[in-house]
Design an enzyme around this catalytic site. Sequence first.
Site, mmCIF file in Angstrom:
data_model
loop_
_atom_site.group_PDB
_atom_site.id
_atom_site.type_symbol
_atom_site.label_atom_id
_atom_site.label_comp_id
_atom_site.label_asym_id
_atom_site.label_seq_id
_atom_site.Cartn_x
_atom_site.Cartn_y
_atom_site.Cartn_z
ATOM 1 N N ALA A 39 0.849 -1.189 0.000
ATOM 2 C CA ALA A 39 0.000 0.000 0.000
ATOM 3 C C ALA A 39 0.884 1.238 0.000
ATOM 4 O O ALA A 39 2.101 1.157 -0.125
ATOM 5 C CB ALA A 39 -0.919 -0.013 1.224
ATOM 6 N N LYS A 40 0.275 2.396 0.131
ATOM 7 C CA LYS A 40 1.001 3.657 0.235
ATOM 8 C C LYS A 40 0.403 4.464 1.375
ATOM 9 O O LYS A 40 -0.803 4.428 1.607
ATOM 10 C CB LYS A 40 0.905 4.461 -1.068
ATOM 11 C CG LYS A 40 1.842 3.957 -2.151
ATOM 12 C CD LYS A 40 3.284 4.289 -1.856
ATOM 13 C CE LYS A 40 4.208 3.780 -2.940
ATOM 14 N NZ LYS A 40 5.603 4.140 -2.675
#
Length: 799
Positions: A39-40
Amino acid sequence: KVARGGIRWSDRREDFRTEVLGLMKAQMVKNAVIVPVGAKGGFVVKRPPATDDREALQREVVECYRTFISALLDVTGNIVDGEVKPPPDVVRYDGDDPYLVVAADKGTATFSDIANELAADRGYWLGDAFASGGSSGYDHKKMGITARGGWESVKRHFRELGRNVQEEELTVVGIGDMSGDVFGNGMLLSRCIKLIGAFNHRHVFVDPNPDAERSFEERKRVFDLPRSGWDDYDTKLISKGGGVWSRSAKSIPLSKEAREALDIEAEKVTPDELIRAILKAPVDLLWNGGIGTYVKASTESHADAGDKANDAVRVNAGELRVKVVGEGGNLGLTQRARIEYALNEGRLNTDAIDNSGGVDTSDREVNIKVLLASAVDDGELSTSERDELLAQMENSVADLVLKDNYEQTETLSMSEAQAPAMLEVHERLIRAYEQDGKLDPRLEALPSEEEIAERKREHRGLTRPELSTVLAYTKIDLYAELLDSNVPEDPYLSKELEAYFPHPLPERYAERMKSHRLRREITATQVVNNTLHGAGTTFVFRLQEEMDAVASDIARAYTVAREVFQMRPIWAEIEALDNRVKADMQIGMLLEGRRLVERAARWLLRNRSQPMDIAATVAEFAPAAEEFYESILSLIAPAEVEPLAHRAHELRDAGVPQKLALYVAGMPTMFSTLDIVEVAAEPGHELETTARVHFDLGHRLQLHWLRDRISELPRDDRWRALSRAALRDDLYGLHRELTAQVLDWDVPPGSTAHARVEAWVAAHPGVDRALETVADIRVGRVFDLTTLPVAVREVRNLL
């Protein structure tokens, strides 16, 4: 399950959520390469110091980062004494999931040790594997791994344009500066680079006619300077008419040389106008190693680009005049801009494809540390010995990562070569994912039904950026299906677990790998990447559509086919011909192997009980395949020797080694190995005699000609594709049964294979009718689903 993520210090206070969303969409594609789901994340500093005190700001940023990391750990489980311990005071709606890794990103590249310190204070089970790239991890800037991965894309683009950028001069414009990891490392990857112009947030650099060697040395000097900028570049080394200007300047005078290099007429420009001119320069390569979105589609507004800070310098994709775009940095172009540029014959992939090297390296570092942690805990390895081993493996890790970059771009090139012919299949795949809720084509900028209809009229397929998206979603979908099967436990496929790790880990720690916490995920990821690289993006979808086969059985069938026909060493030999033979010839040879593997996989799914024992099935067919590769010219009918030999001769004349040329030329015929071995398994049928009868019969009854015409049938909708597959399978089955019938025919002892076939033909008057039918079809030159089934029916009447 989100297991790892890059966390960035964002300076986009007003729209940092938009920035992180864009990064997350790119990350979705990178998740196809790495093992756990990534993810970020991002944070902004809401109350920065009132002064310009950089040290005070840095302290505030670190405190924000500590808060962010601590919050993540607050809701993450831990492993204590081998048992999962849920996070205290947290209401959970999902199951145990103690695996969490954080990665460096913009503004946090030096923070890994801080995160590891927080994890150690809490006794978090991953230790210094929690944050990759720390003091005992892999320094991405030092390795240059993200840039090197992106440069694999650049080299392939130009190789397919007939150029070798490691040996031929290359004109470049860029986004970034030499102190940046991706830009700086990228501009040192070829001594042939002539950097015409570049910019960062402070300066604009123009060098109208640089000396490649001298400018390389100066870029290297500036790269080695801490916190350098374009104003550190020795202006005495800049060619006539160039210079370095501040972006705060009111006006910049442009020399005749600069105007010619950038192909603009204005003698004075603002810094923003000069940046736009650099982006639109008529050079070979645009290398993005910076932060921001600088290119949008002509149909998009600046607001659509989601990067207010660069509205003044952004250009439209149709204004780009470079031949190739390399996206070492994230979000340099919008996805719609990439597609528009590609439709205008520009060459690029996506940022997620080009710069996946960094996330791939982090992923491998963490999983190596998890593996070695058990050896450290058991006293087999000290912490210092582990660190020394990590350092020794740095080059091996880089090789594995760059191989991923190379193979992903190769997969895209093969898909691009077939894209017009496969457009209908790609459309069906996209619509299937949309109906299942796995993909929103509009959000991913994939073409609508009207756009696809227009592409069909223009005989165009999906572009590389669109193919990049489809490839990623296909990998993600297949990964989920394999993880939900027993493929990771398959004794043959589990070898992929060892292949993931660099030397010398497989030799030393093979037993420990079996208890690695992510062994199933690693194995599934390896199988997915290998399958789609070897067989193509739509391979699994088409076999599921045609045969209702499950993904795990398809993966096994692919593996058997690849191993039986020795495709890995053959593909490696073809890849070793980079810059020695034309790229389109390489792609053609790789696709020939892909077709063989696909046909074999389909045969195995139809003719073997599932799930297959991979090792036993490979052992059943591989010896015959090896023998036929070497002797194919002596086995086939004399009339068919010349076309095969001619094809091999063409390849040899183009620079392909003789043995490889013969192997590739023989691949369309090698598929018969499976049927021949099946028939030869019957008592009294020798392998060589069976092969000769099979090939002679195929020529005598025109079965090979029929096979080729069926393979050429269109598959522009699902029903035509199914009809084509059914007709082809019918013909293969008939050929196999007729071969067995001829072998059982009563002939004098010692008769040759040809004599057997002729004796059988003489006793079957229906052969003349079948051949007359084929002749009528050939004369009429109508080869479709009205004529070819009639010929197959006449063949069936011979049984």
